[in-house]
Design a protein around this motif. Sequence first.
Motif, PDB file in Angstrom:
ATOM      1  N   TYR A 184      18.451 -19.192  -1.095  1.00 54.65           N
ATOM      2  CA  TYR A 184      17.809 -19.149   0.215  1.00 54.65           C
ATOM      3  C   TYR A 184      17.648 -20.553   0.782  1.00 54.65           C
ATOM      4  N   HIS A 185      17.253 -21.486  -0.066  1.00 51.72           N
ATOM      5  CA  HIS A 185      17.049 -22.872   0.366  1.00 51.72           C
ATOM      6  C   HIS A 185      18.356 -23.445   0.923  1.00 51.72           C
ATOM      7  N   ALA A 186      19.446 -23.251   0.199  1.00 53.90           N
ATOM      8  CA  ALA A 186      20.741 -23.793   0.620  1.00 53.90           C
ATOM      9  C   ALA A 186      21.251 -23.121   1.899  1.00 53.90           C
ATOM     10  N   GLU A 187      21.035 -21.819   1.990  1.00 56.18           N
ATOM     11  CA  GLU A 187      21.594 -21.082   3.128  1.00 56.18           C
ATOM     12  C   GLU A 187      20.728 -21.142   4.374  1.00 56.18           C
ATOM     13  N   GLN A 188      19.446 -21.335   4.223  1.00 58.38           N
ATOM     14  CA  GLN A 188      18.545 -21.297   5.372  1.00 58.38           C
ATOM     15  C   GLN A 188      18.216 -22.671   5.931  1.00 58.38           C
ATOM     16  N   SER A 189      18.619 -23.731   5.250  1.00 55.54           N
ATOM     17  CA  SER A 189      18.224 -25.070   5.704  1.00 55.54           C
ATOM     18  C   SER A 189      18.679 -25.355   7.134  1.00 55.54           C
ATOM     19  N   ALA A 190      19.873 -24.896   7.491  1.00 55.69           N
ATOM     20  CA  ALA A 190      20.364 -25.137   8.854  1.00 55.69           C
ATOM     21  C   ALA A 190      19.922 -24.036   9.816  1.00 55.69           C
ATOM     22  N   LEU A 191      19.788 -22.806   9.302  1.00 58.46           N
ATOM     23  CA  LEU A 191      19.472 -21.665  10.166  1.00 58.46           C
ATOM     24  C   LEU A 191      17.990 -21.577  10.527  1.00 58.46           C
ATOM     25  N   VAL A 192      17.135 -21.751   9.521  1.00 62.11           N
ATOM     26  CA  VAL A 192      15.684 -21.622   9.739  1.00 62.11           C
ATOM     27  C   VAL A 192      14.995 -22.808   9.049  1.00 62.11           C
ATOM     28  N   PRO A 193      15.058 -23.989   9.642  1.00 64.95           N
ATOM     29  CA  PRO A 193      14.502 -25.176   8.983  1.00 64.95           C
ATOM     30  C   PRO A 193      13.001 -25.084   8.705  1.00 64.95           C
ATOM     31  N   ASP A 194      12.271 -24.275   9.480  1.00 66.47           N
ATOM     32  CA  ASP A 194      10.830 -24.125   9.235  1.00 66.47           C
ATOM     33  C   ASP A 194      10.546 -23.422   7.910  1.00 66.47           C
ATOM     34  N   MET A 195      11.532 -22.729   7.367  1.00 70.47           N
ATOM     35  CA  MET A 195      11.360 -21.999   6.110  1.00 70.47           C
ATOM     36  C   MET A 195      11.450 -22.926   4.894  1.00 70.47           C
ATOM     37  N   ILE A 196      12.074 -24.082   5.049  1.00 72.22           N
ATOM     38  CA  ILE A 196      12.313 -24.979   3.921  1.00 72.22           C
ATOM     39  C   ILE A 196      11.020 -25.445   3.249  1.00 72.22           C
TER      40      ILE A 196
END
Length: 145
Positions: A32-44
């Motif tokens: 999730y961290h690798a895949e969401q870093s660009a899509l949902v940066p607030d999730m990181i």
Amino acid sequence: MADLYLWLKAGHVISVIAWMAGIFYLPRLFVYHAEQSALVPDMIPVLEVMERRLLRAIMLPAMIAAWTFGLSLIALGVVDWNEGWPWVKAASVLAMTAFHIWCASERKRLVAGTAKLDGRRYRMMNEVPTVLMVVIVISVIARPF
């Protein structure tokens, strides 16, 4: 002595279950961290807290307890080292510990933004503890070696 053996064995099994729960979940968080870093940066930041807490509050204490109970069982003399299964299990536990250390290092790389793996590769790495667990359980229960 028999009561002590049963309590140590129970502690070992409980610790291993807790350790494995974390070691199966942490690489999934890395996906999730690798895949969401660009899509949902607030999730990181949320993922980083989850990863840190899982590693430090669950996985590390459980690994230490699993090793402590396991070595205590060995100290009781219940393992016949003339058989093959304890050696296979020991090698697999060392590999699982190395995987745990890799996870801790990878978490630091993710936080620093220097991780090189993508979501697909983290998914593949997530299979390593599964294979090791199968080898360990078969070694201890079926003792084919």
